[in-house]
Design an enzyme around this catalytic site. Sequence first.
Site, mmCIF file in Angstrom:
data_model
loop_
_atom_site.group_PDB
_atom_site.id
_atom_site.type_symbol
_atom_site.label_atom_id
_atom_site.label_comp_id
_atom_site.label_asym_id
_atom_site.label_seq_id
_atom_site.Cartn_x
_atom_site.Cartn_y
_atom_site.Cartn_z
ATOM 1 N N ASP A 1 -6.977 4.331 -4.372
ATOM 2 C CA ASP A 1 -7.644 4.191 -3.074
ATOM 3 C C ASP A 1 -8.289 5.572 -2.853
ATOM 4 O O ASP A 1 -8.501 6.306 -3.831
ATOM 5 C CB ASP A 1 -6.623 3.803 -1.979
ATOM 6 C CG ASP A 1 -7.290 3.303 -0.700
ATOM 7 O OD1 ASP A 1 -7.624 2.113 -0.626
ATOM 8 O OD2 ASP A 1 -7.501 4.103 0.236
ATOM 9 N N LYS B 1 0.867 -1.193 0.000
ATOM 10 C CA LYS B 1 0.000 0.000 0.000
ATOM 11 C C LYS B 1 0.891 1.226 0.000
ATOM 12 O O LYS B 1 2.041 1.160 0.446
ATOM 13 C CB LYS B 1 -0.868 0.014 1.259
ATOM 14 C CG LYS B 1 -2.153 0.796 1.099
ATOM 15 C CD LYS B 1 -3.241 -0.061 0.500
ATOM 16 C CE LYS B 1 -4.489 0.745 0.198
ATOM 17 N NZ LYS B 1 -5.623 -0.149 -0.117
HETATM 18 N N1 GLU Z 1 -7.382 0.247 -2.751
HETATM 19 C C1 GLU Z 1 -8.159 -0.924 -3.057
HETATM 20 C C2 GLU Z 1 -8.170 -1.837 -1.872
HETATM 21 O O1 GLU Z 1 -8.234 -1.380 -0.745
HETATM 22 C C3 GLU Z 1 -7.759 -1.570 -4.369
HETATM 23 C C4 GLU Z 1 -6.329 -1.913 -4.510
HETATM 24 C C5 GLU Z 1 -5.939 -2.420 -5.916
HETATM 25 O O2 GLU Z 1 -6.788 -2.483 -6.801
HETATM 26 O O3 GLU Z 1 -4.770 -2.759 -6.063
HETATM 27 O O4 GLU Z 1 -8.182 -3.044 -1.958
#
Ligand code: GLU
Length: 445
Positions: free
Chosen positions: A166, A126
């Site tokens: 996100d 992340k």
């Molecule tokens: N931010 C999204 C999550 O919390 C998607 C992440 C992504 O698609 O890599 O899973």
Amino acid sequence: MDARLEAIRDTVLARNPGEAEFHQAVTEVFESLGPVHDRHPEFLEGAVLERLCEPERQIIFRVPWTDDAGRVQINRGFRVEFNSALGPYKGGLRFHPSVYLGIVKFLGFEQIFKNALTGMPIGGGKGGSDFDPRGRSDAEIMRFCQSFMTELYRHIGEYTDVPAGDIGVGGREIGYLFGQYKRITNRYESGVLTGKGISWGGSLVRPEATGFGTVIFTEEMLKTRGASFDGRRVVVSGSGNVAINAIAKAQSLGATVVACSDSSGYVVDEAGIDVGLLRQIKEVERGRLKDYAVRGTHVAYVEGGSVWDVDAAVALPCATQNELGGDAAARLVRNGLLAVGEGANMPSTREAVAVFQDAGVLFGPGKAANAGGVATSALEMQQNASRDSWSFEHTEQRLTEIMVGIHDRCAATADEYGAPGNYVAGANIAGFVKVADAMLAQGLI
Ligand code: GLU
């Protein structure tokens, strides 16, 4: 919590001071894992938990940019590459003033288990920045994204780390980030980012996937009680990408979504939220929810307050972490709540989760219920790798199968470990065992 695990947890907390959200996410997972360690002593011998809580790599960097007035601005950028046992690091970027290392680590930690649950070959990571996009012009957003990528590009790649969106990062930001990556590397490497535009390597259904997936997962939970969304009153928090698509999907299944919110207040629309108007205001005009109340008919707007004051059979928290506390949970239960599906990451506090579980409310934790977004990102990676693009129907079908699969795996794992109906235990255990097995198989890394 199991005493052996508690000792490890305490060390993790002491090694990572001041990171409250990370502590919360770790504690919640550890609380589920006692029975797993009774059956699998090799996980303790291999120090899997100690390793899992230490990110493989953490990158913190300066992001300098100039605003429209020509002033120099400095933000902080993060990418936490948490675990690559199952595949390249995968997870979104969050641009929000609340972002600091503790938030990125909680999100990255959750992502490891979420991604494992999807059954797709993706590890967990992340990133983000404390940059506040609110009120910034397109040109400022672009300059910020370009500067962010000017450092990030050296850490990511199709086989290394694949960021996506996100909170505060959607199609526009992914576009600017991709453009800068391509310019610096001179490579059209589609698989380096997901959430791309449809004409340049994106996947149909990716924009809808998190919200749709949350509703599909919740519908599966409801089915276990012989219920469904049809004819139910639903409350959704948030009014961003996840919330809007959760509202659309719930209403397509016959529910009436009577309320949604933003950080300033909430609207109550007894006729059901008008998704077209909401999209126009939030996605096209990038406006505030207050405008919905002005332009909608028979809509009440409540400045401040809690959207959880509105009674509903199903609650879908789709805003942000810790937005739903113990008191709000108790109120929802008193008002006849049947199910909660978390569209956001960790939106319910630990007190709220306890209230729901004690009351016998169906509770789908974010790492299972909102996994449809990242799962569809993995489908986007598949399409990129094969230089193909799939139809909406095919992709939505794959998403549905994945969400039903996650539901069933969580339910079966909860049964297997003596906690029937406990989706928190099911998700934590199923995700953990998969990652732990892979880590042991790959040696001491
Ligand atoms: N931010 C999204 C999550 O919390 C998607 C992440 C992504 O698609 O890599 O899973």
